[in-house]
Motif scaffolding. Structure first.
Motif, mmCIF file in Angstrom:
data_model
loop_
_atom_site.group_PDB
_atom_site.id
_atom_site.type_symbol
_atom_site.label_atom_id
_atom_site.label_comp_id
_atom_site.label_asym_id
_atom_site.label_seq_id
_atom_site.Cartn_x
_atom_site.Cartn_y
_atom_site.Cartn_z
ATOM 1 N N LEU A 1 0.830 -1.204 0.000
ATOM 2 C CA LEU A 1 0.000 0.000 0.000
ATOM 3 C C LEU A 1 0.867 1.257 0.000
ATOM 4 C CD1 LEU A 1 -2.792 -1.101 2.494
ATOM 5 C CD2 LEU A 1 -2.989 -0.874 0.009
ATOM 6 N N ALA A 2 1.966 1.226 0.748
ATOM 7 C CA ALA A 2 2.874 2.375 0.800
ATOM 8 C C ALA A 2 3.490 2.656 -0.573
ATOM 9 C CB ALA A 2 3.977 2.134 1.828
ATOM 10 N N GLU A 3 3.635 1.614 -1.390
ATOM 11 C CA GLU A 3 4.167 1.780 -2.746
ATOM 12 C C GLU A 3 3.081 2.178 -3.739
ATOM 13 O OE1 GLU A 3 6.429 -1.626 -3.990
ATOM 14 O OE2 GLU A 3 7.649 -1.605 -2.172
ATOM 15 N N GLY A 4 1.837 2.276 -3.255
ATOM 16 C CA GLY A 4 0.744 2.681 -4.127
ATOM 17 C C GLY A 4 0.019 1.526 -4.789
ATOM 18 N N ASN A 5 0.345 0.298 -4.388
ATOM 19 C CA ASN A 5 -0.283 -0.880 -4.980
ATOM 20 C C ASN A 5 -1.561 -1.260 -4.228
ATOM 21 O OD1 ASN A 5 1.871 -1.219 -6.819
ATOM 22 N ND2 ASN A 5 3.066 -2.206 -5.216
ATOM 23 N N VAL B 1 -5.591 2.076 -2.824
ATOM 24 C CA VAL B 1 -4.980 3.374 -2.538
ATOM 25 C C VAL B 1 -5.602 4.408 -3.459
ATOM 26 C CG1 VAL B 1 -2.830 4.689 -2.465
ATOM 27 C CG2 VAL B 1 -2.824 2.261 -1.873
ATOM 28 N N GLU B 2 -6.099 5.495 -2.880
ATOM 29 C CA GLU B 2 -6.675 6.582 -3.671
ATOM 30 C C GLU B 2 -6.012 7.892 -3.289
ATOM 31 O OE1 GLU B 2 -10.920 6.766 -3.503
ATOM 32 O OE2 GLU B 2 -11.155 4.650 -4.037
ATOM 33 N N GLU B 3 -5.847 8.744 -4.287
ATOM 34 C CA GLU B 3 -5.256 10.056 -4.063
ATOM 35 C C GLU B 3 -6.369 11.067 -3.792
ATOM 36 O OE1 GLU B 3 -1.974 10.535 -3.850
ATOM 37 O OE2 GLU B 3 -1.759 8.381 -4.216
ATOM 38 N N VAL B 4 -6.188 11.884 -2.777
ATOM 39 C CA VAL B 4 -7.145 12.937 -2.440
ATOM 40 C C VAL B 4 -6.487 14.262 -2.787
ATOM 41 C CG1 VAL B 4 -8.453 14.018 -0.582
ATOM 42 C CG2 VAL B 4 -8.103 11.541 -0.579
ATOM 43 N N SER C 1 -2.648 10.509 0.198
ATOM 44 C CA SER C 1 -3.189 9.205 -0.171
ATOM 45 C C SER C 1 -4.027 8.664 0.970
ATOM 46 C CB SER C 1 -2.062 8.206 -0.463
ATOM 47 O OG SER C 1 -1.269 8.662 -1.527
ATOM 48 N N VAL C 2 -5.074 7.941 0.625
ATOM 49 C CA VAL C 2 -5.887 7.252 1.625
ATOM 50 C C VAL C 2 -6.096 5.818 1.157
ATOM 51 C CG1 VAL C 2 -7.089 9.321 2.424
ATOM 52 C CG2 VAL C 2 -8.068 7.975 0.582
ATOM 53 N N VAL C 3 -6.358 4.939 2.100
ATOM 54 C CA VAL C 3 -6.644 3.545 1.778
ATOM 55 C C VAL C 3 -8.131 3.308 1.980
ATOM 56 C CG1 VAL C 3 -6.222 1.135 2.390
ATOM 57 C CG2 VAL C 3 -4.333 2.788 2.449
ATOM 58 N N LYS C 4 -8.773 2.791 0.941
ATOM 59 C CA LYS C 4 -10.188 2.425 1.009
ATOM 60 C C LYS C 4 -10.259 0.910 1.161
ATOM 61 C CE LYS C 4 -11.769 6.557 -0.029
ATOM 62 N NZ LYS C 4 -12.994 7.240 0.191
ATOM 63 N N VAL C 5 -11.133 0.453 2.049
ATOM 64 C CA VAL C 5 -11.295 -0.970 2.302
ATOM 65 C C VAL C 5 -12.689 -1.388 1.834
ATOM 66 C CG1 VAL C 5 -11.307 -2.771 4.063
ATOM 67 C CG2 VAL C 5 -9.766 -0.823 4.302
ATOM 68 N N LYS C 6 -12.736 -2.466 1.056
ATOM 69 C CA LYS C 6 -14.020 -2.955 0.555
ATOM 70 C C LYS C 6 -14.142 -4.437 0.900
ATOM 71 C CE LYS C 6 -16.775 -3.340 -3.627
ATOM 72 N NZ LYS C 6 -16.808 -3.165 -5.079
ATOM 73 N N LEU C 7 -15.269 -4.800 1.533
ATOM 74 C CA LEU C 7 -15.505 -6.198 1.876
ATOM 75 C C LEU C 7 -15.911 -6.993 0.644
ATOM 76 C CD1 LEU C 7 -17.489 -5.963 5.229
ATOM 77 C CD2 LEU C 7 -15.041 -6.264 4.878
ATOM 78 N N GLY C 8 -15.441 -8.229 0.583
ATOM 79 C CA GLY C 8 -15.818 -9.115 -0.505
ATOM 80 C C GLY C 8 -17.099 -9.867 -0.177
ATOM 81 N N ALA C 9 -17.595 -10.614 -1.142
ATOM 82 C CA ALA C 9 -18.874 -11.302 -1.014
ATOM 83 C C ALA C 9 -18.899 -12.317 0.122
ATOM 84 C CB ALA C 9 -19.223 -11.984 -2.333
ATOM 85 N N LYS C 10 -17.811 -13.048 0.322
ATOM 86 C CA LYS C 10 -17.785 -14.061 1.387
ATOM 87 C C LYS C 10 -17.919 -13.420 2.767
ATOM 88 C CE LYS C 10 -15.134 -17.470 -1.162
ATOM 89 N NZ LYS C 10 -13.891 -18.257 -1.235
#
Length: 92
Positions: free
Chosen positions: A39-43, A55-58, A76-85
């Motif tokens: 995440l720190a590398e932008g991946n 990772v999203e740029e604000v 930069s901010v990190v967005k977290v999205k839950l998966g279907a499981k």
């Protein structure tokens, strides 16, 4: 409902895998460190069906509130999205 820490999760993983708590804890810590580094590398990091970290740029912003001017630089901010499981497990 309780709150689990790394040690608690490591104990549960240890029981499921038959491996030691120490090994389980080391693997969890290594996984978390790897996610942090990527995440720190932008991946983005994704565990399909479970969770994804993006990772999203604000853009920089400025404004005025109660007569005071303020400025927030681009970051930069990190967005977290839950998966279907995970979503379906929460619905049960």
């Amino acid at each position: 409902m309780s709150k689990l820490g790394i040690k608690d999760v490591a104990e549960k993983v240890s029981k499921k895998t038959g491996k030691s708590v120490k090994l389980s804890k080391d693997i969890i810590n290594a996984t978390l460190e790897t996610i942090q580094e990527e995440l720190a590398e932008g991946n983005d990091v994704s565990f399909v069906g479970y969770v994804s970290f993006n990772v999203e740029e604000v853009e920089a912003r400025s404004g005025c509130c109660a007569g005071r001017k303020w400025f927030k630089p681009a970051h930069s901010v990190v967005k977290v999205k839950l998966g279907a499981k995970l979503k379906s497990a929460l619905e049960e």
